[in-house]
Write a protein that holds these residues in place. Structure first.
Motif, PDB file in Angstrom:
ATOM      1  N   LYS A   8     -48.219 -63.195 -56.744  1.00  9.37           N
ATOM      2  CA  LYS A   8     -47.818 -61.817 -56.476  1.00  9.37           C
ATOM      3  C   LYS A   8     -47.261 -61.646 -55.065  1.00  9.37           C
ATOM      4  O   LYS A   8     -47.108 -60.519 -54.595  1.00  9.37           O
ATOM      5  N   SER A   9     -46.949 -62.740 -54.416  1.00  4.68           N
ATOM      6  CA  SER A   9     -46.636 -62.692 -52.995  1.00  4.68           C
ATOM      7  C   SER A   9     -45.399 -61.872 -52.652  1.00  4.68           C
ATOM      8  O   SER A   9     -45.219 -61.464 -51.513  1.00  4.68           O
ATOM      9  N   GLY A  10     -44.533 -61.618 -53.612  1.00  4.69           N
ATOM     10  CA  GLY A  10     -43.311 -60.870 -53.346  1.00  4.69           C
ATOM     11  C   GLY A  10     -43.389 -59.378 -53.617  1.00  4.69           C
ATOM     12  O   GLY A  10     -42.455 -58.639 -53.299  1.00  4.69           O
ATOM     13  N   LEU A  11     -44.487 -58.915 -54.168  1.00  2.00           N
ATOM     14  CA  LEU A  11     -44.593 -57.476 -54.458  1.00  2.00           C
ATOM     15  C   LEU A  11     -44.569 -56.692 -53.157  1.00  2.00           C
ATOM     16  O   LEU A  11     -45.359 -56.961 -52.252  1.00  2.00           O
ATOM     17  N   LEU A  65     -42.436 -67.062 -66.187  1.00  2.00           N
ATOM     18  CA  LEU A  65     -41.676 -65.805 -66.182  1.00  2.00           C
ATOM     19  C   LEU A  65     -41.671 -65.245 -64.772  1.00  2.00           C
ATOM     20  O   LEU A  65     -42.703 -65.275 -64.087  1.00  2.00           O
ATOM     21  N   TYR A  66     -40.515 -64.760 -64.355  1.00  2.00           N
ATOM     22  CA  TYR A  66     -40.322 -64.289 -62.992  1.00  2.00           C
ATOM     23  C   TYR A  66     -39.720 -62.890 -63.015  1.00  2.00           C
ATOM     24  O   TYR A  66     -38.897 -62.577 -63.864  1.00  2.00           O
ATOM     25  N   TRP A  67     -40.071 -62.095 -62.005  1.00  2.65           N
ATOM     26  CA  TRP A  67     -39.399 -60.827 -61.744  1.00  2.65           C
ATOM     27  C   TRP A  67     -38.761 -60.902 -60.356  1.00  2.65           C
ATOM     28  O   TRP A  67     -39.391 -61.345 -59.393  1.00  2.65           O
ATOM     29  N   TYR A  68     -37.499 -60.441 -60.304  1.00  4.40           N
ATOM     30  CA  TYR A  68     -36.762 -60.339 -59.055  1.00  4.40           C
ATOM     31  C   TYR A  68     -36.179 -58.926 -58.972  1.00  4.40           C
ATOM     32  O   TYR A  68     -36.028 -58.246 -59.982  1.00  4.40           O
ATOM     33  N   LEU A  71     -40.276 -61.026 -56.712  1.00  4.41           N
ATOM     34  CA  LEU A  71     -41.384 -60.089 -56.799  1.00  4.41           C
ATOM     35  C   LEU A  71     -42.671 -60.769 -57.239  1.00  4.41           C
ATOM     36  O   LEU A  71     -43.686 -60.739 -56.534  1.00  4.41           O
ATOM     37  N   ILE A  72     -42.656 -61.398 -58.421  1.00  2.88           N
ATOM     38  CA  ILE A  72     -43.883 -61.957 -58.996  1.00  2.88           C
ATOM     39  C   ILE A  72     -43.517 -63.033 -59.997  1.00  2.88           C
ATOM     40  O   ILE A  72     -42.423 -63.031 -60.567  1.00  2.88           O
TER      41      ILE A  72
END
Lengths: 112, 114
Positions: free
Chosen positions: B57-60, B32-35, B46-47
């Protein structure tokens, strides 16, 4: 640093014409290259994707051309229709379940 | 079958408030991804959650952002002390299994911070 560069930013094509959107990447570890189509107010929808072991993939009016040596890939939309008017994003992925790196998008308008 | 669903579809909040955004992935998808998609911008990672592994969590963008995934299914993205620059469409995607692990996106949550 933009991992995937996409051009043009916007594209206007007449109905029946060919729409071409280009993308380039630097990271040779990328091994999966999808294209997404997004209509206003909707999430991106997977359109077509390619892996670097082939140079071309065709699905209906949509074709991806892939040039591994040049690190470029492109989307061709044949016989473009007004219903194809949307924003198109190219993307790349470096590992099986990794995140996608997206281009900035191309807004395509097909005039009737 | 059912696709990725997100709720709410729209959220308007005042600056400084906390918000929670929900994602229900496609049944059986393990990743599962968040953008985030800001006006006129591309999609910003995002994560990412994969099974029981520690999330990426590198994109938060800041420590005001956090996410969790309960029971390997539903995920919640939390933004604390919202700022106007947090206004964007938050997109969730889940990934199929073999052979190509394609990512399928939900419709997004449009967040407006006033």
């Amino acid at each position: 640093q933009q991992q995937v560069k996409q051009s043009p930013q916007s594209l206007i094509v007449q109905k029946g014409g060919i729409s071409i959107i280009n993308c380039a990447y630097e990271n040779t570890a990328f091994d999966y290259f999808p294209w997404y189509q997004q209509f206003p107010g909707k999430g991106p929808a997977l359109l077509i994707a390619i892996r670097p072991d082939v140079s071309e993939k065709k699905e209906g009016r949509f074709t991806i051309s892939f040039n591994k040596s040049a690190k470029q890939f492109s989307l061709h939309i044949m016989d473009s229709q007004p219903g194809d008017s949307a924003t198109y994003f190219c993307a790349a992925r470096g590992s099986t379940l990794g995140r996608l790196y997206f281009g900035r998008g191309t807004q395509l308008t097909v005039w009737p | 079958g059912a696709g990725v669903s997100q709720s709410p579809s729209n959220k308007v909040t005042e600056k400084g408030k906390d918000v929670e955004l929900r994602c229900d992935p496609i049944s059986g998808h393990t990743a599962l991804y968040w953008y985030r998609q800001s006006l006129g911008q591309g999609l910003e990672f995002l994560i990412y959650f994969q099974g029981n592994s520690a999330p990426d969590k590198s994109g938060l963008p800041s420590d005001r952002f956090s996410a969790e995934r309960t029971g390997g299914s539903v995920s919640t993205l939390t933004i604390q002390r919202t700022q106007q620059e947090d206004s964007a469409v938050y997109l969730c995607a889940s990934s199929s299994d073999r052979p190509y692990y394609e990512q399928y996106f939900g419709p997004g949550t449009r967040l407006t911070v006033t």
